[in-house]
Design an enzyme around this catalytic site. Sequence first.
Site, short mmCIF file in Angstrom:
data_model
loop_
_atom_site.label_atom_id
_atom_site.label_comp_id
_atom_site.label_asym_id
_atom_site.label_seq_id
_atom_site.Cartn_x
_atom_site.Cartn_y
_atom_site.Cartn_z
N GLU A 160 3.46 -2.26 13.40
CA GLU A 160 2.30 -2.39 12.51
C GLU A 160 0.98 -2.51 13.27
OE1 GLU A 160 2.50 -1.41 9.72
OE2 GLU A 160 4.59 -1.69 9.11
N GLY A 168 0.80 -1.22 0.00
CA GLY A 168 0.00 0.00 0.00
C GLY A 168 0.83 1.27 0.00
N GLU A 224 0.67 5.78 7.42
CA GLU A 224 2.10 6.03 7.18
C GLU A 224 2.57 7.23 7.99
OE1 GLU A 224 3.35 3.57 5.81
OE2 GLU A 224 1.52 2.78 4.89
N1 TRP Z 1 5.64 -0.66 6.40
C1 TRP Z 1 4.68 -0.66 5.32
C2 TRP Z 1 3.35 -0.33 5.97
O1 TRP Z 1 2.70 -1.12 6.52
C3 TRP Z 1 4.60 -1.99 4.64
C4 TRP Z 1 5.33 -2.12 3.36
C5 TRP Z 1 5.31 -1.29 2.33
C6 TRP Z 1 6.14 -3.20 2.94
N2 TRP Z 1 6.05 -1.80 1.30
C7 TRP Z 1 6.55 -2.94 1.63
C8 TRP Z 1 6.53 -4.36 3.52
C9 TRP Z 1 7.35 -3.83 0.93
C10 TRP Z 1 7.34 -5.25 2.82
C11 TRP Z 1 7.73 -4.98 1.53
O2 TRP Z 1 2.97 0.78 6.05
ZN ZN Z 2 2.51 0.06 8.49
#
Ligand code: TRP
Ligand code: ZN
Length: 877
Positions: free
Chosen positions: A326, A267, A304
């Site tokens: 998360e 996302g 985010e």
């Molecule tokens: N930290 C991101 C979120 O949850 C998750 C995420 C975005 C992610 N891109 C990714 C995790 C690619 C693994 C690989 O907001």
């Molecule tokens: Zn996140």
Amino acid sequence: MRTDTAQSIRLADYRPSDFLIDTVDLDIRLHPTQTRVIAKLAMKRNPAGTPDAPLVLDGDELVLTSLAIDGRELPADRFIATPDSLTIPNPPATSFVLTVETVLNPSANTKLMGLYRSNSAYCTQCEAEGFRRITYFLDRPDVLSVYTTRIEAYREEAPVLLGNGNPLRTEEAGPGRHAAIWHDPFPKPCYLFALVGGNLDRVSEPFVTMSGRVVELGIYVEPGKAERAVYALDALKRSMRWDEHTFGREYDLDVFNIVAVSDFNMGAMENKGLNVFNDKYVLASPETATDADYEGIERVIAHEYFHNWTGNRITCRDWFQLCLKEGLTVFRDQEFSSDERSRAVHRIGEVKNLRARQFPEDAGPLAHPVRPNQYKEINNFYTTTVYEKGAEIIRMLKTLIGADVFRRGMDLYFERFDGTAATIEQFLSCFSDASGRDLSQFFLWYEQSGTPRVKVSQSFDAAKARYRLDFKQSTPPTPGQPEKQPFVIPVSLGLVTADGSAIEAQADGLENGVFVLDRAEASLTFENIRTCPVPSLFRDFSAPVNCAIDLDDASHLVLLRHDTDPFNRWQAAQTVASRLIRETIANGSLDKAAMDAFASAMRDFMATEAKADPAFAALVLTLPSELDIAREIGSDIDPDAVHDARRLVRTALGKALQADLLKLRDVAAPDDGPYSPDAASSGRRAMNNAALDFITASDPALGEAHCRRQLLNATNMTDRLAALATIAFVPGEAREQELQGFADTYRDEPLVLDKWLAIQALIPEAGTLERITELMQHPTFSLANPNRVRALIGTFAMNNLTQFNRADGKAYDLMIDVITRLDPANPQVAARMLTAFGSWRTMEPQRRTKAQTALERLLRQENLSRDVSDIAQRSLG
Ligand code: TRP
Ligand code: ZN
């Protein structure tokens, strides 16, 4: 090496890093096929590490072009460089600067991890382990460094150059080239690194923080789309204000930038000061986005942004602690959305999602604890269990200790752990200190997988005016966990009398309407109860459990009519509808009397609520999905029987309510004012479109006419798409024409065509498989773009119960073929698609065999990625 021999990484093996990196100086010279990366790492030994250990840096498909220590080139016999590691057996004893040069080809990077290109722009994705695809590094979240990044590019190709932190300066860099230098003063793990370079348009606005600092907010999008980012910018400002008010959290840099890209594995990503987003969660206009899209944008922008404190300022010690950031951040974005919109409506949406995705995960072969204790591929643990069940745990914690103490615990957490890489134990210690409670049993929510089942039985003694509830909890075995300890389960409850008056329910063990079930069995006794009440249990879904209670339809309908808890009013309608459908399957016919009682309660409900709270009414009117019914059946599922029975009930309810619903659609004010995605307006549209769906169920020809008129007259994508989705389930020429017309109208709008793909993927007809194959040839479709794959393939496999689970197994075979083709290019998305096989064991034997055969065929392929082989093995295991 065969991938299926990949070693598990275990939480129990955690050791601090042998080295630390204080500062990182990057010079990145962007080029479409030969990007040069010069990394200067100020390194030192970690006192907590193993003395004399060699220096081992992580890499992934890297090409080393030069290596120096303290400015002197390192002789070839002093290091070993492979694509996935760089080892220096005898590094200097004291601190030193390591200069590493690598060369990358961003145009060939189809995995969308590390540095890659999307619509010609350069961007990065480093979480979880993508930074090692840019340079050799200690790619683990407990190594925190201060970064300075120089980004150089052709001015023509990339006039915009963005990095983490604050912009320091720009400079000329030779013929046609320029550079920007960014500095991030906050130490961070490398997974939060990001850069962007490209030709992008921008919307921006200053934001004044609670202490009066001015922050320049900017959202960057594809040229010509700036207008579509205005809503996202508004959502960002609201998020920032909310975090100040609700958690006392202020933003900490001079700028906050967001970039929307079209090719993204997930996302969005919370990189410090430079969030990178899937454009689906940024771009919106009334003509191209639905109410649900606007809601999604608001949620993800908030999510985010909230990571800045829960994830970035306090990060994770290791990837086993993923839910530390998360689960907590999902909880925070849920609370934000609830405050911005209708809390009850939002809660119902959360629970629907949890049950549709997390409950099956917890009941299947991919079940794992919210804090897993081992993994083969971390990418496969960005799951609904870590995210959504993780958020439910925080919610229960707040219920148990109360809102004020919860807030004190959060303050303590920020105070104690700011600037560190923390663990779940450290997080919970703040709440045991704030509340004075022992949370060791509560910790089981992080360690035990599986959805607990709470069985409740009631007894009433009229002579003694005594009413008793007996609770029993148990949790089914899950992979690696045959036996479970009792959880701490907060049961929020109340009693309702048959005529609807609320009872002042008092019992030993019930505090503020919450009973804490923390043993295998416990009871609650209510005195002075003169008539047998109806229990309203797990109000607001106070715990992520399955509740079983032997209540008749009449009692559920009392709750639908009279409960003060809106969640349980919705739940009551779902429960009765679900039972009607399941009994229709069992008996081969619909129970007329039960149907009439249900329809009459629903008619009364609609008479008051459809206008008073249309968003809520639309939810109550919507029947449980085929997947909901299948999940409740749980084993030996015949999807076609589920479909037929649900259809029967839907048609009967539609017929019973038809007159009322037609009237509702007549008076529903046609939106004359400009479109607004706010909760009240979107609620009216939701109700109107739920009515359309039932009218179509009761009389397809009439429904078809309504749909066509709505498609013609709609002034926004919400109404247009709802009509298209409804008519798509009515076989015939009309729907084919409308589908074609829609595709023509939006041929230059990939995000709109994703909705068009998804609608067709959901059609519950035998022809859908062929349609999918044809749509894969459509110009809009591309296996290289994750949004297209998720819209068509993901929707089909995850949400089309009858056609994915065809009795002939042909859809399983198609899925395996698609995954096999996708895996070499983008293993992360391929593995995600494969999770659609997570419920194959719940099917009837014929389908089960077909699914198993298909999975085994996949596992026989050579060179499967670690991502795909991990999911395939666990799915079969
Ligand atoms: N930290 C991101 C979120 O949850 C998750 C995420 C975005 C992610 N891109 C990714 C995790 C690619 C693994 C690989 O907001
Ligand atoms: Zn996140």
